[in-house]
Scaffold this motif. Structure first.
Motif, PDB file in Angstrom:
ATOM      1  N   ILE A 107       0.866  -1.173   0.000  1.00  0.00           N
ATOM      2  CA  ILE A 107       0.000   0.000   0.000  1.00  0.00           C
ATOM      3  C   ILE A 107       0.904   1.224   0.000  1.00  0.00           C
ATOM      4  CG2 ILE A 107      -1.791   1.269   1.215  1.00  0.00           C
ATOM      5  CD1 ILE A 107      -2.788  -1.365   0.180  1.00  0.00           C
ATOM      6  N   CYS A 108       0.894   1.961  -1.097  1.00  0.00           N
ATOM      7  CA  CYS A 108       1.794   3.106  -1.252  1.00  0.00           C
ATOM      8  C   CYS A 108       0.973   4.380  -1.447  1.00  0.00           C
ATOM      9  CB  CYS A 108       2.715   2.907  -2.453  1.00  0.00           C
ATOM     10  SG  CYS A 108       3.693   1.385  -2.372  1.00  0.00           S
ATOM     11  N   GLY A 109       1.638   5.500  -1.263  1.00  0.00           N
ATOM     12  CA  GLY A 109       1.010   6.780  -1.535  1.00  0.00           C
ATOM     13  C   GLY A 109       1.099   7.103  -3.018  1.00  0.00           C
ATOM     14  N   GLY A 110       1.769   8.184  -3.345  1.00  0.00           N
ATOM     15  CA  GLY A 110       1.886   8.592  -4.735  1.00  0.00           C
ATOM     16  C   GLY A 110       2.928   7.790  -5.487  1.00  0.00           C
ATOM     17  N   LEU A 111       2.746   7.710  -6.808  1.00  0.00           N
ATOM     18  CA  LEU A 111       3.677   6.963  -7.661  1.00  0.00           C
ATOM     19  C   LEU A 111       5.060   7.610  -7.670  1.00  0.00           C
ATOM     20  CD1 LEU A 111       4.300   4.789  -9.798  1.00  0.00           C
ATOM     21  CD2 LEU A 111       3.403   6.378 -11.524  1.00  0.00           C
TER      22      LEU A 111
END
Length: 285
Positions: A252-256
């Motif tokens: 689960i990541c934020g922005g690319l």
């Protein structure tokens, strides 16, 4: 005529990209129009991908016309999604039988060199699937086979005609943007799956929750897309919320862009930011 009202965004991208290219062909190169063009090539790639899962029109002729239009905009035929994406990637979900699984090529990696090499490695692995799929199609459905050839002929005709008119403009305004879109189409597989667990029911894909998602049709919410491939992209945020707690936190990541910076730039320098594989096996081939 649209199946879903949110697909006005898809239609807008289909019209805006060639409009920006035509404007600059007529009036000259402008960087503040060229940069949005490059971004739109990413959006067009996702639209092309989405059309292979769920048609956007209620009319079959309109869907066929859109498929051909997308082939011209992307510089490659739309049937490749059926041959390698639907029948391969979505079927095997980054597992040992997925022809373009990121851990197939040497080792299970997640670094800048692997990211840069993956489009070339994936192309070499996927083209045999194209040819076998076309050979079967030629035997079983000659009409559909001719339709696939038509896509190639249209792309080749567009390239040849525009290059004949002005090869420099064709190179700058057509070919380079198409290569940019194709690079992201293939490299995104690495971003979404490198160091994910190809043997897991839920942890086979990385998810990006940044602000780019609505602009790129929520393709960053990749687990939900894989589990519901024929669901309209506008429903992916709700599905992602349902599955989020079942996915490994490292996926689960934020922005690319922040993810790429921390993983590919800071990771080699600082162990804190170094990506770690979730694979439960040492298999690399």
């Amino acid at each position: 005529m649209l199946r879903h009202p949110r697909d006005w965004q898809s239609v807008l991208y289909l019209l805006l990209l060639p409009a920006l290219a035509a404007w600059q062909w007529r009036y000259g190169f402008t960087w503040w129009l060229y940069l949005p063009m490059l971004f739109l090539t990413l959006g067009i790639s996702v639209v092309h991908h989405n059309l292979a899962h769920l048609k956007i029109w209620r009319s079959r002729p309109l869907n066929r016309a859109t498929d051909l239009w997308l082939s011209l905009l992307q510089g490659h035929p739309g049937f490749v999604f059926h041959a390698t994406h639907n029948a391969n990637h979505h079927r095997y979900r980054h597992g040992p039988q997925d022809a373009a699984r990121t851990y197939r090529f040497g080792r299970d990696t997640n670094h800048l060199v692997g990211y840069l090499l993956h489009p070339f490695q994936a192309t070499a692995a996927l083209y045999p699937l194209f040819f076998r799929w076309l050979a079967r199609l030629r035997r079983r459905a000659p009409g559909a086979f001719r339709y696939c050839l038509l896509q190639y002929l249209l792309v080749g005709g567009l390239w040849g005609g525009l290059a004949y008119l002005d090869w420099q403009k064709w190179l700058l305004l057509i070919w380079i943007p198409q290569l940019h879109g194709l690079h992201w189409l293939l490299a995104t597989n690495y971003l979404q799956h490198a160091h994910a667990d190809g043997h897991s029911r839920m942890d086979f894909a990385r998810n990006f929750e940044g602000w780019l998602n609505p602009l790129l049709f929520n393709i960053g919410l990749h687990t939900a897309h894989h589990l519901h491939a024929r669901t309209h992209w506008s429903r992916l945020p709700a599905l992602h919320a349902r599955y989020r707690g079942q996915i490994h936190p490292r996926l689960i990541c934020g922005g690319l862009v922040p993810y790429m910076f921390t993983t590919f730039v800071l990771g080699p320098l600082l162990p804190r930011w170094r990506s770690q594989s979730l694979m439960q096996t040492s298999e690399t081939a």
